[in-house]
Design a protein around this motif. Structure first.
Motif, PDB file in Angstrom:
ATOM      1  N   TRP A 107      29.945  44.910  34.660  1.00 39.30           N
ATOM      2  CA  TRP A 107      29.232  43.719  35.120  1.00 39.30           C
ATOM      3  C   TRP A 107      28.733  42.899  33.941  1.00 39.30           C
ATOM      4  N   THR A 108      28.193  43.598  32.937  1.00 41.29           N
ATOM      5  CA  THR A 108      27.710  42.886  31.741  1.00 41.29           C
ATOM      6  C   THR A 108      28.859  42.135  31.099  1.00 41.29           C
ATOM      7  N   MET A 109      30.013  42.810  30.993  1.00 36.92           N
ATOM      8  CA  MET A 109      31.162  42.167  30.368  1.00 36.92           C
ATOM      9  C   MET A 109      31.556  40.912  31.131  1.00 36.92           C
ATOM     10  N   VAL A 110      31.517  41.021  32.453  1.00 37.01           N
ATOM     11  CA  VAL A 110      31.963  39.917  33.287  1.00 37.01           C
ATOM     12  C   VAL A 110      30.982  38.752  33.234  1.00 37.01           C
ATOM     13  N   GLY A 131      34.306  34.529  37.129  1.00 37.63           N
ATOM     14  CA  GLY A 131      35.176  33.563  37.776  1.00 37.63           C
ATOM     15  C   GLY A 131      36.282  33.071  36.864  1.00 37.63           C
ATOM     16  N   ASN A 132      36.216  33.465  35.598  1.00 37.19           N
ATOM     17  CA  ASN A 132      37.252  33.031  34.672  1.00 37.19           C
ATOM     18  C   ASN A 132      37.955  34.249  34.104  1.00 37.19           C
ATOM     19  N   ALA A 133      39.225  34.423  34.462  1.00 38.25           N
ATOM     20  CA  ALA A 133      39.935  35.652  34.084  1.00 38.25           C
ATOM     21  C   ALA A 133      40.005  35.820  32.576  1.00 38.25           C
ATOM     22  N   PHE A 134      40.264  34.744  31.859  1.00 40.16           N
ATOM     23  CA  PHE A 134      40.309  34.843  30.418  1.00 40.16           C
ATOM     24  C   PHE A 134      38.924  35.165  29.872  1.00 40.16           C
ATOM     25  N   GLY A 135      37.932  34.543  30.474  1.00 41.44           N
ATOM     26  CA  GLY A 135      36.550  34.766  30.049  1.00 41.44           C
ATOM     27  C   GLY A 135      36.138  36.227  30.155  1.00 41.44           C
ATOM     28  N   VAL A 136      36.496  36.858  31.278  1.00 41.49           N
ATOM     29  CA  VAL A 136      36.028  38.230  31.448  1.00 41.49           C
ATOM     30  C   VAL A 136      36.712  39.181  30.483  1.00 41.49           C
ATOM     31  N   ILE A 137      37.934  38.876  30.110  1.00 38.79           N
ATOM     32  CA  ILE A 137      38.602  39.708  29.101  1.00 38.79           C
ATOM     33  C   ILE A 137      37.880  39.546  27.773  1.00 38.79           C
ATOM     34  N   ALA A 138      37.526  38.306  27.453  1.00 38.53           N
ATOM     35  CA  ALA A 138      36.768  38.062  26.221  1.00 38.53           C
ATOM     36  C   ALA A 138      35.443  38.814  26.282  1.00 38.53           C
ATOM     37  N   GLY A 139      34.817  38.775  27.464  1.00 40.82           N
ATOM     38  CA  GLY A 139      33.552  39.481  27.648  1.00 40.82           C
ATOM     39  C   GLY A 139      33.712  40.966  27.407  1.00 40.82           C
ATOM     40  N   ALA A 199      35.917  42.477  25.537  1.00 39.54           N
ATOM     41  CA  ALA A 199      36.103  42.706  24.116  1.00 39.54           C
ATOM     42  C   ALA A 199      34.770  42.602  23.373  1.00 39.54           C
ATOM     43  N   ILE A 200      33.999  41.554  23.687  1.00 38.03           N
ATOM     44  CA  ILE A 200      32.750  41.326  22.955  1.00 38.03           C
ATOM     45  C   ILE A 200      31.727  42.413  23.243  1.00 38.03           C
ATOM     46  N   VAL A 201      31.548  42.736  24.512  1.00 36.08           N
ATOM     47  CA  VAL A 201      30.532  43.738  24.841  1.00 36.08           C
ATOM     48  C   VAL A 201      30.917  45.107  24.295  1.00 36.08           C
ATOM     49  N   GLN A 202      32.198  45.449  24.416  1.00 35.85           N
ATOM     50  CA  GLN A 202      32.654  46.733  23.896  1.00 35.85           C
ATOM     51  C   GLN A 202      32.418  46.786  22.393  1.00 35.85           C
ATOM     52  N   LEU A 203      32.758  45.682  21.714  1.00 35.72           N
ATOM     53  CA  LEU A 203      32.563  45.614  20.275  1.00 35.72           C
ATOM     54  C   LEU A 203      31.079  45.763  19.944  1.00 35.72           C
TER      55      LEU A 203
END
Lengths: 270, 399, 298
Positions: free
Chosen positions: C221-224, C230-238, C240-244
Motif C-alpha cells: 500500500w505504501t508503495m502504491v 491509479g497509475n501503473a507506471f507510478g506504482v512500479i516506481a513506488g 522501487a523507491i520504497v523497497q530501496l
C-alpha cells in the motif's frame, strides 16, 4: 411500453409507495409530478431496477423487470438519469460518453487484452458519435476536461448524453431541469422533443410546471405514495386533489392567468 | 469524491498504526539496562586491524527480547576475545543486522553482510522460518552459517557450510519429558507459544512422554502478544494434570505466571522449559517453588559467563539463549585462528574440527555428521525467593 | 555491493508485481484490499506444497494461479453486499484466516516452521549470473503484468472500472454489471499477486506463515500511495523507491553509529512517515493518475 401495476415499497414503517399503477405508451413524453416526499424518486428507482418493490410489478415491453438488476434493465433499452448527476472526477467527458455506449468488444476484459485492434476499431466509431452528441449538447469544447469539474447543469447534460449513447428506447429523467438556468431549460425542452422524434419514449420527474406544460403529453400526480391524478398538463390547475396536495401552491402559467393578475406566478419549487 | 476520502482515511489509519509500531520498536531498544551497568571492555592494545564476521538477529519484532539477548551473548564474546589475543592478531568485530523477525528482511540482511561487509561467517537467526532461508542463501554463497537459536530438524539439511551450536529436534522437550516421568509425573499439561519454537517443543515432548509411559492431557499453543491468557490457563486448570510444562518469554511469561497465580494455580505444579527465561520478569511470589530445566551454565566456563553477564548488564539472564551466540562467536574465532585465514571454505573445515569437542558456556559441544550439535547438557532448577537455584533432580508430585 | 543491489532489485521487481495487482484493485476500481498478502500466500504455498510433494514447478505455479483467481472472484462477489470499508476489513480478516490456516495445519503446510528447500531456478549458474537471471525473470514477469494491466484499464472495461470506483450507480444505469466488474478485476489481479508469491518462494527457497503477516500488505500500500494510486507506471516506481528506501536504510547504523536495535525501529518509522507524508501532502503520489486523453487515433 412501460407499465407499473400496484407497486408497493416500504422503508421500515413508512410506505413510500402504496400501490402505484401507471402506464406509458410508446412515443409519449409523460411527466411525474408531486410534492416532496410523494415517492417520485422511489418510483423511478423501482422502475429502473435500483430498488426491488415489496409488492406489485413492473413490465417493460411485455416482460416483467421488477426483479432485474439495474444494469440488466439498462441493457434492455430502459435507461435513467439521476437527480444529483454526480460525475466522476478522474474521467473526461469523452470517457463518460464512451462509457454510455454499447461496446461489447471493449467491455470484455479478455478481449481488451488479446483483441486490442478490434477493440480500438469499435471504439473509433463510438468516439465519432460521442463527439457529435457532445456538440449537440454544447459540451464539445470541454471534451477532455474532468467530468466532475463541470457545473451542476453541465453534469446533468452530460448524464443525458451518456444515456443517449446507448440508444435507449426509453429514458427516465429525474428532474432534468433542477439547477439548470432558465435559458438552458428552453433548449433542453427542444432537445427532448428531438429525442422523442428520434424514437425514445420519455418519463420525466419534474417540479418545474412550466417545463412540464411545454413538453409533456400527460402528467401523473403522485402524493404520499399513490397516484392521485392523471391528466393533461392544462388540467392540472383545475384538479382539486392536485391543488390540495400542493397545499395551494401555484398553478402553471401555460394554462391561463387568472383575470386581473399582473405578475406571472412564480414556479413551483422544491 | 467518496472513494478518495474512504481510501485516504483507511490508509492513513493504517499508516498511523505502522508508525506507532515503529515508534514502539524504536523505544523498546531503551529498556535494556545495558547502558547503565556496562563496564568498559578492555581491548588488548596489541591488536592491529580487524576481522569482521556477521550476525542476523531479530532486534525488532515479535522475538526482539530474544534477539537482543542473543546480541548480549555476542558482545560478551567480543569483549572476551578482544581482551585476549583477538582473531589472527586483529580485533574482532561482529556486525549485527536486524532481521526484524521477517524472512525477507533476514535474507536481505544476510545479503548485505556477505556482499557489502564481506563477512566469511554469519550467525543467525532465532526463528526457524528465518534461519532456514538465511542458511540456504549462505550455503549458496559458500559462506559459513552458524545457527544459534533455531531447532527445526530441516536445518540439518541445509548443507556443509551450515552449523548449529544449539541442539536441534527440541532435545529440551525430550529431556524434560524423561525427567518428569522418572520423578513420577504421568499426566502432563503443556503450554507454549504458537510458533516454530513452541510447536517443535510440543511435538518432541509429546513423543518422548508417550515413549516413557506418560501422556499429555491438555496442550495449548497460545497466540503471542496478547495481554490476557486467563482463557488458556482456565483450560489448563480444568485439565487436572499432575504438572504443567510451559515455556514462555518476554512480557507474556510474566503475564502468564501472574494470571496463573491469580487463578489459584499452584506454582509448584509448574515446570518451565528454560526456567530463567520463563521467570525473569515474573513476580517472585507467583513463581515461588516452580521447577524447570535450563541451559547448563555451571561448569568451568559456564559460571564465568554468568558472572560476566551479570557484571556487564546488571541483571540475571533475560533469556536462555545468549550463551549460544557467545559460543558461536568464540567457536568461529577459534576456527578462524586455526584456519589461519578468512577464507570461508577453510573456516568451514576448521570449524568442523573445532566442533568435534568444544567446551562452551552452554556445556560440552560436539558436532554430529551434519555439523549439528548432538549433546546438550541441561540442569534442573527451582525458583526460590525469585532466584533460579539449581537442584539435582526433579521434585516428585507428593513433595 | 552489486550482489546486494541485485538482491534489492529482484525483490523490488516482485513487489512491483504486487503493486500492479493492488493498483488494478484499489487504483482502477476503488477496491480497498487490505488482504493482498493472502493472494501472495496462495501462490507461495501452492508452489511450496506442490514442490514438497515432488510436483514440477509449473504445476505448482498453475495451481496457485487458478486458486487465486477463484478466491479473488469469490472475494469480489462479496463486494455486492459489503460497502467499501467493510469489504476492506473482510479482506484483512480473510488474509489473516489464511495465515492462521498455514500456521496451524501442520500436515499440509508444515506449520510454523514452514516449507524449506523449495527448488530455486537457475541453480546451474554461478551466484552473480543467477542473480542477473533472476532479475531478468522478475522484470519480464513484471513487464507482462504491466502490459495486461494497461490493456485491461485502457478500453471500455477500464472505463467501467473507473466508473465503479467513483459513481457505481451511474455505471449501473449505463448498463454495466457493477458486481461482475469487481469479480472480473479481482479474478485478473489476484493471480498476479499469487505469481509474485510463487516467484518469491522459488527465489528464497522457502515459505513460512511469518511471510503472510499484514505488514506485507501495508508495505505494498505504501508503495502504491507513494508511487501514484491509479497509475501503473507510478506504482512500479513506488515499489522501487520504497523497497530501496527500506533496504538502504539498513546502512543507517553504519553511517550514523546508532545501535542496531534502534535502527530497525527507525526504518519502519521512515516507511510510515513516507506514507503519511504522501497521504497528506501529495496524495496523488509521485506519478499521479492522469486523465486519459482519447484522440481520434485510439
Amino acid at each position: 411500453m412501460l407499465a407499473a401495476e400496484g407497486v408497493r415499497k416500504h422503508f421500515g414503517g413508512l410506505a413510500a409507495l402504496d400501490g402505484v399503477s401507471l402506464e406509458i405508451r410508446e412515443g409519449e413524453i409523460v411527466a411525474l409530478v408531486g410534492p416532496n416526499g410523494s415517492g417520485k424518486s422511489t418510483l423511478l428507482n423501482v422502475l429502473s431496477g435500483f430498488l426491488e418493490p415489496d409488492g406489485g410489478s413492473v413490465t417493460y415491453e411485455g416482460r416483467p423487470i421488477h426483479r432485474l438488476e439495474p444494469w440488466d434493465v439498462s441493457q434492455l433499452g430502459l435507461r435513467r438519469t439521476f437527480q444529483l448527476a454526480a460525475q466522476p472526477t478522474r474521467m473526461s467527458l469523452l470517457e463518460v460518453m464512451l462509457a454510455g455506449a454499447r461496446l461489447p468488444e471493449g467491455s470484455s476484459a479478455w478481449r481488451s487484452v488479446f483483441r486490442a485492434r478490434r477493440v480500438r476499431a469499435e471504439q473509433r466509431a463510438a468516439v465519432e458519435r460521442a463527439r457529435g452528441l457532445l456538440e449537440e449538447l454544447s459540451l464539445l469544447p470541454l471534451e477532455h476536461h474532468a467530468a466532475g469539474m463541470l457545473s451542476g447543469g453541465q453534469q446533468k447534460l452530460l448524464s443525458l448524453g451518456a444515456a443517449l449513447m446507448g440508444d435507449p428506447r426509453m429514458l427516465l429523467l429525474d428532474e432534468p431541469t433542477a439547477g439548470v438556468n432558465p435559458t438552458l431549460r428552453r433548449t433542453l425542452a427542444e432537445r427532448l422533443r428531438t429525442i422523442r422524434a428520434r424514437g425514445t419514449t420519455l418519463l420525466i420527474v419534474e417540479h418545474d410546471m412550466n417545463f412540464v406544460a411545454e413538453l409533456c403529453d400527460r402528467v401523473y400526480v403522485l402524493d404520499k405514495g399513490r397516484v392521485i391524478a392523471e391528466c393533461a398538463p392544462s388540467e392540472l390547475a383545475e384538479d382539486e386533489r392536485v391543488v390540495e396536495a400542493y397545499l395551494g401552491s401555484v398553478r402553471p402559467t401555460a394554462a391561463r392567468r387568472a383575470p386581473g393578475a399582473t405578475a406571472p406566478p412564480p414556479e413551483v419549487r422544491t | 469524491m467518496p472513494f478518495r476520502h474512504a481510501a485516504r482515511r483507511a490508509v492513513a489509519t493504517a499508516a498511523v498504526a505502522a508508525l506507532t509500531v515503529g515508534l514502539a520498536a524504536c523505544g523498546s531498544g531503551d529498556d535494556s539496562k545495558s547502558s547503565a551497568a556496562q563496564a568498559t571492555p578492555k581491548v588488548n592494545p596489541e591488536l592491529k586491524g580487524q576481522v569482521t564476521i556477521g550476525a542476523v538477529l531479530p532486534l525488532t519484532g515479535a522475538s526482539a527480547t530474544i534477539g537482543k539477548d542473543q546480541q548480549r551473548g555476542i558482545e560478551l564474546a567480543v569483549d572476551k576475545i578482544n581482551s585476549g589475543g583477538g582473531v589472527l592478531g586483529k580485533k574482532l568485530v561482529v556486525k549485527v543486522e536486524d532481521s526484524e523477525g521477517q524472512a525477507a528482511s533476514a535474507v536481505n540482511a544476510a545479503r548485505k553482510l556477505v556482499s557489502v561487509d564481506k563477512t566469511p561467517v554469519v550467525i543467525g537467526e532465532y526463528s526457524s522460518g528465518n534461519t532456514i532461508p538465511i542458511g540456504q542463501y549462505l550455503q549458496q554463497r559458500k559462506v559459513v552459517h552458524i545457527n544459534a537459536g533455531s531447532s527445526s530438524p530441516d536445518i540439518a539439511k541445509i548443507g556443509d557450510f551450515s552449523f548449529s551450536v544449539i541442539g536441534l529436534d527440541n532435545i529440551a522437550g525430550k529431556f524434560t519429558a524423561e525427567k518428569l516421568v522418572q520423578a513420577g509425573y504421568h499426566k502432563v499439561a503443556f503450554l507454549a507459544p504458537n510458533n516454530a519454537y513452541g510447536t517443535g517443543l510440543l511435538k518432541a515432548t509429546r513423543a518422548a512422554l508417550q515413549q516413557s509411559g506418560g501422556q499429555i492431557v491438555q496442550s495449548l499453543l497460545y497466540t503471542e502478544g496478547q495481554s490476557d491468557y486467563r482463557q488458556e490457563l482456565q483450560r489448563l486448570k480444568s485439565a487436572n494434570a499432575d504438572i504443567v510444562i510451559y515455556s514462555a518469554y518476554g512480557k507474556e511469561a510474566a503475564t502468564i505466571n501472574k494470571e496463573a497465580y491469580q487463578l489459584g494455580m499452584d506454582p509448584r505444579k509448574f515446570f518451565g522449559i528454560y526456567l530463567t527465561m520463563c521467570t525473569t520478569d515474573s513476580d517472585p511470589r507467583a513463581v515461588d517453588g516452580q521447577q524447570g530445566m535450563d541451559v547448563n551454565y555451571i561448569g568451568p566456563n559456564g559460571s564465568a559467563y554468568k558472572s560476566a553477564y551479570e557484571a556487564k548488564y546488571g541483571e540475571g539472564f533475560r533469556t536462555s539463549f545468549s550463551g549460544y551466540t557467545y559460543d558461536a562467536v568464540t567457536m568461529a574465532a577459534k576456527a578462524i585462528n586455526q584456519a589461519g585465514s578468512v577464507d570461508p571454505a577453510k573456516i568451514r573445515d576448521a570449524l568442523a574440527t573445532v566442533g568435534k569437542r568444544y567446551e562452551g558456556v552452554t556445556g560440552a559441544i560436539s558436532f554430529d555428521a551434519h555439523n549439528q550439535r548432538s549433546e546438550q547438557p541441561y540442569l534442573i532448577a527451582t525458583m526460590k525467593d525469585g532466584k533460579v537455584s539449581e537442584e539435582g533432580e526433579v521434585r516428585g508430585p507428593e513433595a | 555491493m552489486l550482489d546486494f543491489l541485485l538482491g534489492v532489485a529482484v525483490v523490488a521487481a516482485i513487489y512491483g508485481i504486487l503493486a500492479i495487482s493492488l493498483n488494478l484493485q484499489a487504483g482502477a476500481t476503488g477496491l480497498l484490499n487490505f488482504g493482498l498478502v493472502g493472494f501472495f500466500g496462495i501462490g507461495a504455498y501452492a508452489t511450496g506444497i506442490s514442490t514438497m510433494h515432488g510436483a514440477p514447478w509449473p504445476l505448482g505455479m498453475a495451481i496457485g494461479l487458478v486458486l487465486a483467481a477463484a478466491a479473488g472472484a469469490a472475494v469480489g462477489r462479496l463486494g455486492r453486499t459489503l460497502a467499501a470499508e467493510y469489504w476492506a476489513i473482510a479482506t484483512l480478516a480473510l488474509a489473516e484466516l489464511l495465515r492462521l490456516v498455514a500456521l496451524n495445519t501442520d500436515s499440509l503446510t508444515r506449520g510454523p516452521q514452514g516449507i524449506s528447500a523449495v527448488p530455486g531456478f537457475f541453480s546451474g549458474l554461478g551466484p552473480q549470473s543467477r542473480d542477473l537471471a533472476w532479475l531478468g525473470l522478475a522484470a519480464l514477469v513484471l513487464a507482462l503484468c504491466w502490459w495486461v494491466s494497461q490493456r485491461v484499464t485502457g478500453a471500455q472495461f477500464g472505463r467501467v472500472l473507473r466508473l465503479v470506483r467513483e459513481q457505481p450507480d451511474l455505471a449501473a444505469s449505463l448498463g454495466h454489471d457493477v458486481v461482475g466488474a469487481k469479480v472480473r478485476v479481482m479474478a485478473i489481479s489476484a493471480p498476479m499477486a499469487a505469481l509474485a508469491g510463487s516467484l518469491y518462494t522459488h527465489y528464497i527457497s522457502f515459505i513460512g506463515p511469518g511471510q503472510l503477516e499484514p505488514f506485507a500488505t501495508f508495505l505494498v500500500w505504501t508503495m502504491v500511495v507513494v508511487g501514484g494510486l491509479g497509475n501503473a507506471f507510478g506504482v512500479i516506481a513506488g515499489a522501487a523507491i520504497v523497497q530501496l528506501l527500506f533496504d538502504v536504510t539498513r546502512f543507517i547504523d553504519d553511517v550514523f553509529d546508532i545501535p542496531s536495535e534502534n535502527a530497525g525501529g527507525l526504518r519502519i518509522l521512515v516507511v510510515g512517515a513516507a506514507l503519511l507524508g504522501f497521504l497528506y501532502f501529495r496524495s496523488g503520489g509521485l506519478v499521479p493518475e492522469r486523465l486519459r486523453r482519447i484522440d481520434a487515433r485510439s
